[in-house]
Design an enzyme around this catalytic site. Structure first.
Site: not given
Length: 365
Positions: A242, A255
């Site tokens: 990501s 995250y």
């Protein structure tokens, strides 16, 4: 196997004519292993399956013949003249060239989600066999049916797997080897996303991110490496990480940290795998809203709250903040994954490609 190749070449040399086509692949297609069974090998799964079906019929012919007399095969020269018939050669020469990933076997974790399904579609389109691995049985069945209808049941298999379970990961790779013969490509894509201020981030939430996005990637990579090394023909790993693995975001510490761990794990694996021709690369998406299972849950509402806006405005927000002012779709991520999975990137390992429509914070250098 070596003896068979030598014998096949001798058979060709004994029987060839002046105008015979060149010798074909000298490897056997059918292998009989007493006490175990029959194995068939070919350039693609469909041909291997059909070869097995033909041989089962041949066994039935032999069995039938043996009930009344003794089975005798065709004379060697007659068999050769059929195999190397000039009209058959002309037909073979007209077959389309193999696709870029023909004969390649890929395992895609998170295969039932938006990015996973788009990736499987891209790899199948190039001739690969694909194992769709996912924990969501309903979504997995839907994705498998859709792709099997488009590309044929021979080329895709569903695999229910929880990437945080060591036993399930080990058995999943064993099942893949049984179904297709091994593995060439691992696309590690299973994921989730959570958002919470650090004071409200529970240990359970932190561990959930680490279990799936860090430990899960470790487990599937380790099994892939074990199989790659046993096969001794190299291998290919693509991590779907990501933008948040490079650029920090508010209210997403668990995250972002787990995604950063993914990226560093990929770097470590690229170092370890290079001598065995195992390549490891990373694709970093950002804000892939459409078609993504992650964005259909609480994450969308949480990110909207973090930016103090309506969830309906989130896609426009991400598009506007990007340098190129463009939305990012699952198919865009799949294209980058295909690049790393194919020979187009044969000399690349340890690399990161950002597919985020441009974000200066996540520039790698």
């Amino acid at each position: 196997v070596a003896e068979y190749r030598v014998g096949y070449q001798a058979y060709y040399d004994r029987c060839k004519h002046v105008d015979s086509p060149p010798v074909r692949d000298p490897n056997a297609v059918v292998y009989l292993m007493p006490g175990v069974g029959m194995f068939t090998f070919a350039g693609d799964k469909a041909t291997a399956r059909i070869s097995g079906e033909f041989y089962v019929n041949a066994i039935n012919v032999m069995r039938g013949a043996s009930t009344v007399s003794t089975y005798v095969g065709l004379p060697e020269q007659e068999a050769f003249d059929i195999e190397y018939w000039l009209l058959e050669e002309a037909k073979l020469q007209r077959l389309p060239k193999p696709k870029a990933l023909a004969g390649q076997i890929a395992l895609v974790t998170g295969g039932a989600g938006g990015i996973g399904r788009a990736t499987a579609n891209r790899l199948l389109r190039e001739g690969a066999c694909v194992v769709l691995a996912d924990i969501d049985e309903t979504a997995l069945a839907s994705a498998n049916d859709e792709l099997a209808k488009a590309y044929g049941k021979d080329f895709v298999r569903p695999l229910v797997i929880n990437v945080t379970s060591e036993d399930q990961v080990i058995s999943g790779f064993a099942e893949t080897a049984v179904e297709f013969g091994g593995i060439d490509i691992l696309v590690s894509n299973a994921g989730l996303a959570t958002s919470a201020p650090i004071e409200e981030t529970t240990l359970a939430l932190w561990n959930k991110n680490m279990d799936i996005l860090s430990t899960g990637y470790f487990l599937v990579s380790r099994e892939a490496f074990r199989l790659f090394r046993a096969q001794k023909i190299g291998g290919n790993v693509v991590f779907v990480a990501s933008k948040n693995g490079l650029a920090a975001s508010p209210y997403a510490a668990a995250y972002c940290t787990a995604k950063a761990a993914e990226i560093h794990l990929a770097r470590c694996l690229a170092l370890e795998g290079a001598e065995a021709q195992i390549r490891v690369n990373v694709v970093n998406p950002d804000a892939v809203l459409r078609g993504s299972k992650i964005w259909t849950g609480e994450w969308k509402e949480q990110r909207a709250a973090a930016y103090k806006m309506s969830a309906d405005d989130l896609e426009e927000h991400y598009r506007s903040r990007s340098m190129l002012k463009r939305s990012v779709f699952p198919e865009d991520i799949a294209e980058a994954i295909y690049f790393f999975a194919s020979d187009m990137s044969a000399k690349s390992t340890g690399n990161i490609v950002n597919v985020d429509a441009g974000n200066a914070q996540s520039f790698t250098r």
